[in-house]
Design a protein around this motif. Structure first.
Motif, short mmCIF file in Angstrom:
data_model
loop_
_atom_site.label_atom_id
_atom_site.label_comp_id
_atom_site.label_asym_id
_atom_site.label_seq_id
_atom_site.Cartn_x
_atom_site.Cartn_y
_atom_site.Cartn_z
N GLY A 48 0.80 -1.21 0.00
CA GLY A 48 0.00 0.00 0.00
C GLY A 48 0.83 1.27 0.00
O GLY A 48 0.46 2.28 -0.60
N ALA A 49 1.99 1.22 0.66
CA ALA A 49 2.82 2.42 0.79
C ALA A 49 3.68 2.67 -0.44
O ALA A 49 3.96 3.83 -0.79
CB ALA A 49 3.72 2.28 2.02
N THR A 50 4.12 1.60 -1.11
CA THR A 50 5.07 1.78 -2.21
C THR A 50 4.49 1.47 -3.59
O THR A 50 4.98 1.99 -4.59
CB THR A 50 6.30 0.87 -2.00
N GLY A 51 3.50 0.61 -3.65
CA GLY A 51 2.98 0.19 -4.94
C GLY A 51 3.86 -0.81 -5.66
O GLY A 51 3.58 -1.18 -6.81
N ASN A 52 4.92 -1.28 -5.00
CA ASN A 52 5.84 -2.23 -5.63
C ASN A 52 5.26 -3.64 -5.68
O ASN A 52 5.75 -4.48 -6.44
CB ASN A 52 7.18 -2.25 -4.89
N LEU A 53 4.29 -3.91 -4.85
CA LEU A 53 3.59 -5.18 -4.86
C LEU A 53 2.11 -4.91 -5.01
O LEU A 53 1.60 -3.91 -4.48
CB LEU A 53 3.84 -5.97 -3.58
N SER A 54 1.40 -5.79 -5.70
CA SER A 54 -0.05 -5.62 -5.81
C SER A 54 -0.74 -6.35 -4.66
O SER A 54 -0.24 -7.36 -4.16
CB SER A 54 -0.56 -6.17 -7.14
N LEU A 55 -1.88 -5.82 -4.26
CA LEU A 55 -2.65 -6.45 -3.18
C LEU A 55 -3.04 -7.87 -3.55
O LEU A 55 -2.94 -8.80 -2.73
CB LEU A 55 -3.90 -5.62 -2.88
N GLY A 56 -3.48 -8.07 -4.78
CA GLY A 56 -3.89 -9.40 -5.21
C GLY A 56 -2.75 -10.40 -5.15
O GLY A 56 -2.94 -11.56 -4.77
N ALA A 57 -1.54 -9.94 -5.50
CA ALA A 57 -0.38 -10.84 -5.47
C ALA A 57 -0.01 -11.21 -4.04
O ALA A 57 0.37 -12.36 -3.77
CB ALA A 57 0.81 -10.18 -6.17
N VAL A 58 -0.13 -10.26 -3.11
CA VAL A 58 0.15 -10.55 -1.70
C VAL A 58 -0.83 -11.58 -1.18
O VAL A 58 -0.45 -12.55 -0.50
CB VAL A 58 0.09 -9.26 -0.86
N ILE A 59 -2.11 -11.40 -1.49
CA ILE A 59 -3.13 -12.36 -1.04
C ILE A 59 -2.87 -13.74 -1.65
O ILE A 59 -2.94 -14.76 -0.95
CB ILE A 59 -4.54 -11.86 -1.42
N GLY A 149 -7.83 -20.20 4.55
CA GLY A 149 -6.66 -19.45 4.13
C GLY A 149 -7.04 -18.26 3.26
O GLY A 149 -6.47 -17.17 3.41
N LEU A 150 -8.00 -18.44 2.37
CA LEU A 150 -8.43 -17.35 1.49
C LEU A 150 -9.09 -16.23 2.28
O LEU A 150 -8.78 -15.04 2.08
CB LEU A 150 -9.39 -17.89 0.42
N VAL A 151 -10.00 -16.59 3.18
CA VAL A 151 -10.70 -15.57 3.98
C VAL A 151 -9.71 -14.84 4.89
O VAL A 151 -9.72 -13.60 4.98
CB VAL A 151 -11.83 -16.21 4.81
N ALA A 153 -6.37 -14.48 4.61
CA ALA A 153 -5.45 -13.64 3.85
C ALA A 153 -6.13 -12.40 3.31
O ALA A 153 -5.57 -11.29 3.36
CB ALA A 153 -4.83 -14.45 2.71
N THR A 154 -7.36 -12.54 2.83
CA THR A 154 -8.08 -11.40 2.26
C THR A 154 -8.40 -10.37 3.33
O THR A 154 -8.21 -9.16 3.12
CB THR A 154 -9.37 -11.88 1.58
N VAL A 155 -8.89 -10.83 4.49
CA VAL A 155 -9.27 -9.90 5.56
C VAL A 155 -8.08 -9.11 6.07
O VAL A 155 -8.10 -7.87 6.14
CB VAL A 155 -9.95 -10.67 6.72
N PHE A 156 -6.99 -9.79 6.39
CA PHE A 156 -5.84 -9.10 6.97
C PHE A 156 -5.08 -8.30 5.93
O PHE A 156 -4.59 -7.20 6.23
CB PHE A 156 -4.92 -10.11 7.66
N ALA A 157 -4.96 -8.81 4.72
CA ALA A 157 -4.25 -8.07 3.68
C ALA A 157 -5.01 -6.80 3.29
O ALA A 157 -4.41 -5.72 3.19
CB ALA A 157 -4.03 -8.95 2.45
N CYS A 158 -6.30 -6.91 3.10
CA CYS A 158 -7.10 -5.72 2.74
C CYS A 158 -7.12 -4.71 3.87
O CYS A 158 -7.05 -3.50 3.64
CB CYS A 158 -8.52 -6.14 2.37
N GLY A 159 -7.23 -5.19 5.12
CA GLY A 159 -7.22 -4.28 6.25
C GLY A 159 -5.94 -3.47 6.31
O GLY A 159 -5.95 -2.25 6.49
N ALA A 160 -4.79 -4.15 6.15
CA ALA A 160 -3.51 -3.46 6.20
C ALA A 160 -3.32 -2.55 4.99
O ALA A 160 -2.80 -1.43 5.10
CB ALA A 160 -2.37 -4.48 6.28
N TYR A 161 -3.74 -3.01 3.83
CA TYR A 161 -3.54 -2.24 2.58
C TYR A 161 -4.34 -0.95 2.59
O TYR A 161 -3.83 0.12 2.22
CB TYR A 161 -3.94 -3.11 1.40
N PHE A 162 -5.60 -1.02 3.03
CA PHE A 162 -6.46 0.15 2.95
C PHE A 162 -6.41 1.05 4.18
O PHE A 162 -6.69 2.24 4.08
CB PHE A 162 -7.91 -0.29 2.69
#
Length: 215
Positions: A48-59, A149-151, A153-162
């Motif tokens: 989220g801070a750098t844009g060097n990784l995509s949210l979807g790729a992290v998930i 795992g999907l739920v 990863a999505t919850v924590f990744a989206c929370g941190a990203y946004f």
């Protein structure tokens, strides 16, 4: 100690990318006490801070690590754990009847343990091993494992990203609350098992008749 082992997670993620996310989460899911959730949050903050990784790729990396790691942990539990329980459990008070009861409970409630275990630190390390040791059916384990795992990863990744660094003030207390709830649930489960042990043992024998054989 974790900093000594892993170094600076942000630096590792910046240097090696998604491989670090998948590796740390995968090793934690196999049963090693590593900070998989912290790694996921850190990678999402970095994205989220750098844009060097995509949210979807992290998930995707987190889900892949979780599913692969849990699958390895499951088969370790299936091939080693259940054999050790049958052969050596009676020496420490784990009788064949109690082993069969554990398998019966996983037959009925294993899906809940695997899914919810992804959100609790201690169970995240142990759930796959326990599922394998208690002979949970592989297709059922894989379904709940992948979904959890999907739920997760999505919850924590989206929370941190946004929500950025503000999520760090939340994940700690939430983790503690989940751990307390898990401990309370475990105590309740022990009390209920002791209260209804005779009936549950009878149900387990009916569901899983015959002697337990190490494989």
């Amino acid at each position: 100690m974790l900093e000594f082992v892993l170094g600076d997670l942000s630096h590792l993620i910046a240097t090696h990318g998604l491989w670090i996310v998948a590796l740390v989460i995968g090793l934690e899911s196999m049963g090693l006490p590593l900070p998989g959730e912290t790694c996921l949050v850190t990678a999402s903050l970095y994205a989220g801070a750098t844009g060097n990784l995509s949210l979807g790729a992290v998930i995707a990396a987190a889900v892949a690590g979780a599913v692969i790691g849990d699958s390895v942990g499951f088969w370790i539990g299936r091939s080693v754990g259940q054999r050790a329980l049958v052969r050596h459990g009676p020496r420490i008070g784990i009788t064949p009847e109690k082993i069969k009861l554990g398998r019966y409970l996983f037959l009925r409630h294993g899906g809940k343990v695997v899914f919810l275990g992804r959100f609790v630190a201690v169970l995240r390390v142990l759930a796959a091993l326990l599922a394998g040791a208690n002979q949970m059916a592989w297709p059922r384990f894989f379904l709940f494992n992948a979904t959890g795992g999907l739920v997760w990863a999505t919850v924590f990744a989206c929370g941190a990203y946004f929500f950025g660094s503000r999520i760090e003030a939340v994940t700690g207390p939430v983790g503690v609350c989940l751990l307390v709830l898990a401990a309370a649930g475990l105590i309740w489960l022990i009390v209920m098992l002791r209260k209804h042990e005779a009936r549950l043992l009878e149900e387990a024998e009916q569901a899983l008749p015959g002697p337990l054989m190490p494989t």
